[in-house]
Design a protein around this motif. Structure first.
Motif, mmCIF file in Angstrom:
data_model
loop_
_atom_site.group_PDB
_atom_site.id
_atom_site.type_symbol
_atom_site.label_atom_id
_atom_site.label_comp_id
_atom_site.label_asym_id
_atom_site.label_seq_id
_atom_site.Cartn_x
_atom_site.Cartn_y
_atom_site.Cartn_z
ATOM 1 N N LEU A 55 -9.755 0.588 7.000
ATOM 2 C CA LEU A 55 -10.471 1.826 6.734
ATOM 3 C C LEU A 55 -9.487 2.810 6.131
ATOM 4 O O LEU A 55 -8.353 2.923 6.606
ATOM 5 C CB LEU A 55 -11.032 2.439 8.019
ATOM 6 N N VAL A 56 -9.902 3.480 5.089
ATOM 7 C CA VAL A 56 -9.124 4.585 4.553
ATOM 8 C C VAL A 56 -10.032 5.796 4.686
ATOM 9 O O VAL A 56 -11.084 5.859 4.056
ATOM 10 C CB VAL A 56 -8.689 4.365 3.090
ATOM 11 N N ASN A 57 -9.627 6.683 5.569
ATOM 12 C CA ASN A 57 -10.457 7.809 5.976
ATOM 13 C C ASN A 57 -11.771 7.235 6.511
ATOM 14 O O ASN A 57 -11.737 6.508 7.489
ATOM 15 C CB ASN A 57 -10.628 8.815 4.844
ATOM 16 N N ASP A 58 -12.889 7.479 5.867
ATOM 17 C CA ASP A 58 -14.171 6.955 6.361
ATOM 18 C C ASP A 58 -14.691 5.777 5.538
ATOM 19 O O ASP A 58 -15.790 5.292 5.782
ATOM 20 C CB ASP A 58 -15.223 8.068 6.368
ATOM 21 N N LYS A 59 -13.931 5.322 4.566
ATOM 22 C CA LYS A 59 -14.380 4.230 3.709
ATOM 23 C C LYS A 59 -13.884 2.890 4.251
ATOM 24 O O LYS A 59 -12.703 2.727 4.562
ATOM 25 C CB LYS A 59 -13.883 4.441 2.282
ATOM 26 N N VAL A 60 -14.795 1.931 4.338
ATOM 27 C CA VAL A 60 -14.484 0.613 4.870
ATOM 28 C C VAL A 60 -14.206 -0.355 3.721
ATOM 29 O O VAL A 60 -14.985 -0.452 2.782
ATOM 30 C CB VAL A 60 -15.668 0.074 5.720
ATOM 31 N N PHE A 61 -13.080 -1.071 3.836
ATOM 32 C CA PHE A 61 -12.729 -2.110 2.875
ATOM 33 C C PHE A 61 -12.721 -3.432 3.625
ATOM 34 O O PHE A 61 -11.991 -3.587 4.601
ATOM 35 C CB PHE A 61 -11.347 -1.852 2.266
ATOM 36 N N GLY A 62 -13.547 -4.384 3.183
ATOM 37 C CA GLY A 62 -13.633 -5.676 3.840
ATOM 38 C C GLY A 62 -13.022 -6.783 3.001
ATOM 39 O O GLY A 62 -12.838 -6.632 1.796
ATOM 40 N N LYS A 63 -12.719 -7.892 3.691
ATOM 41 C CA LYS A 63 -12.115 -9.067 3.052
ATOM 42 C C LYS A 63 -10.877 -8.662 2.242
ATOM 43 O O LYS A 63 -10.677 -9.071 1.108
ATOM 44 C CB LYS A 63 -13.125 -9.815 2.200
ATOM 45 N N VAL A 64 -10.060 -7.833 2.875
ATOM 46 C CA VAL A 64 -8.869 -7.281 2.228
ATOM 47 C C VAL A 64 -7.767 -8.329 2.144
ATOM 48 O O VAL A 64 -7.591 -9.134 3.050
ATOM 49 C CB VAL A 64 -8.376 -6.033 3.005
ATOM 50 N N THR A 65 -7.040 -8.285 1.058
ATOM 51 C CA THR A 65 -5.838 -9.112 0.872
ATOM 52 C C THR A 65 -4.677 -8.154 0.629
ATOM 53 O O THR A 65 -4.902 -6.968 0.339
ATOM 54 C CB THR A 65 -5.995 -10.039 -0.351
ATOM 55 N N PRO A 66 -3.449 -8.638 0.698
ATOM 56 C CA PRO A 66 -2.319 -7.756 0.403
ATOM 57 C C PRO A 66 -2.421 -7.089 -0.974
ATOM 58 O O PRO A 66 -2.146 -5.901 -1.104
ATOM 59 C CB PRO A 66 -1.113 -8.683 0.514
ATOM 60 N N SER A 67 -2.838 -7.841 -1.991
ATOM 61 C CA SER A 67 -2.950 -7.224 -3.327
ATOM 62 C C SER A 67 -4.114 -6.238 -3.395
ATOM 63 O O SER A 67 -4.028 -5.213 -4.074
ATOM 64 C CB SER A 67 -3.079 -8.291 -4.414
ATOM 65 N N LYS A 68 -5.210 -6.518 -2.682
ATOM 66 C CA LYS A 68 -6.357 -5.603 -2.679
ATOM 67 C C LYS A 68 -6.032 -4.288 -1.981
ATOM 68 O O LYS A 68 -6.539 -3.236 -2.383
ATOM 69 C CB LYS A 68 -7.568 -6.248 -1.991
ATOM 70 N N ILE A 69 -5.178 -4.325 -0.957
ATOM 71 C CA ILE A 69 -4.863 -3.072 -0.258
ATOM 72 C C ILE A 69 -4.083 -2.142 -1.178
ATOM 73 O O ILE A 69 -4.320 -0.934 -1.193
ATOM 74 C CB ILE A 69 -4.132 -3.304 1.092
ATOM 75 N N VAL A 70 -3.188 -2.695 -1.977
ATOM 76 C CA VAL A 70 -2.418 -1.875 -2.925
ATOM 77 C C VAL A 70 -3.374 -1.229 -3.929
ATOM 78 O O VAL A 70 -3.279 -0.034 -4.220
ATOM 79 C CB VAL A 70 -1.336 -2.715 -3.645
ATOM 80 N N LYS A 71 -4.313 -2.016 -4.434
ATOM 81 C CA LYS A 71 -5.292 -1.508 -5.406
ATOM 82 C C LYS A 71 -6.188 -0.442 -4.741
ATOM 83 O O LYS A 71 -6.483 0.589 -5.349
ATOM 84 C CB LYS A 71 -6.145 -2.676 -5.911
ATOM 85 N N SER A 72 -6.587 -0.678 -3.509
ATOM 86 C CA SER A 72 -7.456 0.267 -2.796
ATOM 87 C C SER A 72 -6.749 1.590 -2.532
ATOM 88 O O SER A 72 -7.352 2.660 -2.618
ATOM 89 C CB SER A 72 -7.935 -0.333 -1.477
ATOM 90 N N LEU A 73 -5.471 1.540 -2.202
ATOM 91 C CA LEU A 73 -4.716 2.753 -1.887
ATOM 92 C C LEU A 73 -4.423 3.575 -3.146
ATOM 93 O O LEU A 73 -4.240 4.794 -3.063
ATOM 94 C CB LEU A 73 -3.410 2.412 -1.173
#
Length: 151
Positions: free
Chosen positions: A128-146
């Motif tokens: 979760l980043v603040n109130d947004k939920v990110f599912g099926k996260v991978t290490p590369s996806k977390i960098v992109k999400s942040l």
């Protein structure tokens, strides 16, 4: 600051609120519960500071240190752990340049925290980043999400 504390105190006394509600009000106002504020309330209410700290340390909702503008919460429940939460945490910490023992970035833009479960096992691993939920996260996806929160 004393004026703000007095307003919180008067509001809580008028409502006959308990220590939890007082601490929630304090945290809502300042973003975290400061030692000097606890001491002020302890003296003003004639309730020992140890009782306030008993509540603060028991409930994970209370924070004793300043937190960043964006809160990155990584689920570390069994399913998320098995599906890669430790790797996601490592990658996110590296991306945010957080050193060991540090949870908040120097610029106060991000705070990383771990929780036992967010109750979304079907989309594990979850961040979760603040109130947004990110599912099926991978290490590369977390960098992109942040990245979107850095702008």
């Amino acid at each position: 600051m004393t004026e703000t504390l007095e307003a919180i105190y008067e509001k809580c006394v008028a409502n006959e609120d308990n220590i939890i509600t007082v601490l929630q009000e304090i945290q809502n106002e300042f973003g975290y519960v400061q030692e000097e504020v606890v001491n002020w309330f302890a003296e003003r209410s004639n309730i020992p500071a140890s009782q306030y700290y008993g509540v603060i340390t028991f409930y994970s909702q209370f924070h004793q240190n300043p937190r960043g503008k964006n809160i990155v919460t990584v689920c570390c429940g069994t399913v998320c752990h098995v599906k890669g939460a430790p790797r996601i945490i490592a990658k996110a910490r590296d991306d945010l340049k957080l050193k060991d023992g540090q949870d908040t970035t120097k610029d106060m833009q991000f705070t990383m925290e771990r929780v036992n479960c967010v109750g979304a096992c079907s989309i594990a691993p979850v961040v979760l980043v603040n109130d947004k939920v990110f599912g099926k996260v991978t290490p590369s996806k977390i960098v992109k999400s942040l990245k979107q929160y850095k702008e």
